[in-house]
Design a protein around this motif. Structure first.
Motif, mmCIF file in Angstrom:
data_model
loop_
_atom_site.group_PDB
_atom_site.id
_atom_site.type_symbol
_atom_site.label_atom_id
_atom_site.label_comp_id
_atom_site.label_asym_id
_atom_site.label_seq_id
_atom_site.Cartn_x
_atom_site.Cartn_y
_atom_site.Cartn_z
ATOM 1 N N ALA A 64 0.840 -1.200 0.000
ATOM 2 C CA ALA A 64 0.000 0.000 0.000
ATOM 3 C C ALA A 64 0.878 1.254 0.000
ATOM 4 O O ALA A 64 0.601 2.221 -0.729
ATOM 5 C CB ALA A 64 -0.934 -0.005 1.209
ATOM 6 N N ALA A 65 1.940 1.239 0.816
ATOM 7 C CA ALA A 65 2.847 2.389 0.863
ATOM 8 C C ALA A 65 3.543 2.575 -0.483
ATOM 9 O O ALA A 65 3.699 3.702 -0.968
ATOM 10 C CB ALA A 65 3.874 2.207 1.969
ATOM 11 N N LEU A 66 3.937 1.478 -1.105
ATOM 12 C CA LEU A 66 4.597 1.551 -2.409
ATOM 13 C C LEU A 66 3.633 2.087 -3.467
ATOM 14 O O LEU A 66 4.011 2.929 -4.284
ATOM 15 C CB LEU A 66 5.106 0.163 -2.811
ATOM 16 N N GLU A 72 1.995 9.175 -5.705
ATOM 17 C CA GLU A 72 2.544 10.487 -5.344
ATOM 18 C C GLU A 72 3.588 10.918 -6.365
ATOM 19 O O GLU A 72 3.623 12.085 -6.765
ATOM 20 C CB GLU A 72 3.166 10.430 -3.941
ATOM 21 N N SER A 73 4.437 9.975 -6.790
ATOM 22 C CA SER A 73 5.454 10.335 -7.780
ATOM 23 C C SER A 73 4.810 10.711 -9.107
ATOM 24 O O SER A 73 5.260 11.634 -9.783
ATOM 25 C CB SER A 73 6.453 9.187 -7.967
ATOM 26 N N VAL A 74 3.741 10.008 -9.483
ATOM 27 C CA VAL A 74 3.026 10.357 -10.712
ATOM 28 C C VAL A 74 2.436 11.760 -10.587
ATOM 29 O O VAL A 74 2.523 12.574 -11.518
ATOM 30 C CB VAL A 74 1.929 9.307 -11.026
ATOM 31 N N LYS A 75 1.851 12.063 -9.421
ATOM 32 C CA LYS A 75 1.282 13.396 -9.212
ATOM 33 C C LYS A 75 2.368 14.460 -9.276
ATOM 34 O O LYS A 75 2.164 15.534 -9.861
ATOM 35 C CB LYS A 75 0.564 13.460 -7.857
ATOM 36 N N ILE A 76 3.517 14.176 -8.671
ATOM 37 C CA ILE A 76 4.618 15.146 -8.681
ATOM 38 C C ILE A 76 5.105 15.382 -10.107
ATOM 39 O O ILE A 76 5.337 16.529 -10.513
ATOM 40 C CB ILE A 76 5.768 14.660 -7.764
ATOM 41 N N VAL A 77 5.224 14.309 -10.877
ATOM 42 C CA VAL A 77 5.673 14.451 -12.266
ATOM 43 C C VAL A 77 4.653 15.242 -13.070
ATOM 44 O O VAL A 77 5.019 16.139 -13.848
ATOM 45 C CB VAL A 77 5.932 13.058 -12.893
ATOM 46 N N GLU A 78 3.366 14.940 -12.876
ATOM 47 C CA GLU A 78 2.325 15.677 -13.605
ATOM 48 C C GLU A 78 2.343 17.152 -13.225
ATOM 49 O O GLU A 78 2.223 18.023 -14.085
ATOM 50 C CB GLU A 78 0.954 15.066 -13.313
ATOM 51 N N LYS A 79 2.500 17.424 -11.926
ATOM 52 C CA LYS A 79 2.549 18.815 -11.470
ATOM 53 C C LYS A 79 3.750 19.530 -12.070
ATOM 54 O O LYS A 79 3.641 20.678 -12.516
ATOM 55 C CB LYS A 79 2.621 18.852 -9.935
ATOM 56 N N ALA A 80 4.900 18.853 -12.097
ATOM 57 C CA ALA A 80 6.106 19.451 -12.680
ATOM 58 C C ALA A 80 5.910 19.715 -14.169
ATOM 59 O O ALA A 80 6.343 20.749 -14.691
ATOM 60 C CB ALA A 80 7.308 18.536 -12.451
#
Length: 167
Positions: A64-66, A72-80
């Motif tokens: 679940a954490a992974l 979260e990493s996908v969201k960060i990449v999309e935001k960037a």
């Protein structure tokens, strides 16, 4: 026969005594050891089962954490990417605005220089015409008719020169 019976009786007593001795000194300790081993094995199985359940729980938590970390990493990449696109568009717009203002400024400078050049050329042409007329008149001052032409020419050039100064 009695003797047989007594022997039989002694044999039975011996067997009972042997049984009681074996029970007390052999069967009971062996049974206790077997019970302890059985309890030890049962405790080991219970601990293994609880460790397996704990491992399964931890595995699900880590998964679940992974998954959360991946999201979260996908969201960060999309935001960037969104921020980079906005920055790109801002820079392109600024460059376009700057180029447009530079183009407008260049057009205004060209128009101003053109007007100044036209005025300078008109003044120079008027001066050359006056010089040429003066030379023509000075050579032929004997003839009064040429003097009238000269005066008329100077008036026309002067009017034309005044009109260009007003513009």
């Amino acid at each position: 026969m009695l003797q047989l019976n007594v022997n039989l009786l002694f044999t039975i007593i011996n067997l009972v005594v042997l049984y009681l001795l074996l029970k007390k000194f052999l069967i009971k300790p062996v049974t206790d050891v077997m019970e302890k081993r059985e309890k030890l094995i049962a405790d080991g199985l219970n601990e293994a089962s609880s460790a397996k359940e704990e491992a399964a729980r931890l595995k699900s938590e880590y998964e679940a954490a992974l998954t959360g970390a991946r999201e979260e990493s996908v969201k960060i990449v999309e935001k960037a990417q969104v921020q980079a696109k906005a920055e790109y568009e801002r820079i392109v717009k600024e460059a376009g605005d700057k180029a447009g203002s530079m183009l407008d400024s260049a057009k205004a400078n060209i128009q101003l220089e053109r007007e100044q050049t036209m005025k300078a050329l008109q003044s120079e042409i008027a001066g050359l015409a006056m010089t040429a007329a003066a030379k023509i008149v000075s050579e032929k001052t004997e003839n009064q008719g040429n003097q009238d032409i000269y005066n008329q020419f100077l008036e026309e050039v002067g009017d034309a020169h005044d009109d260009t100064d007003r513009h």
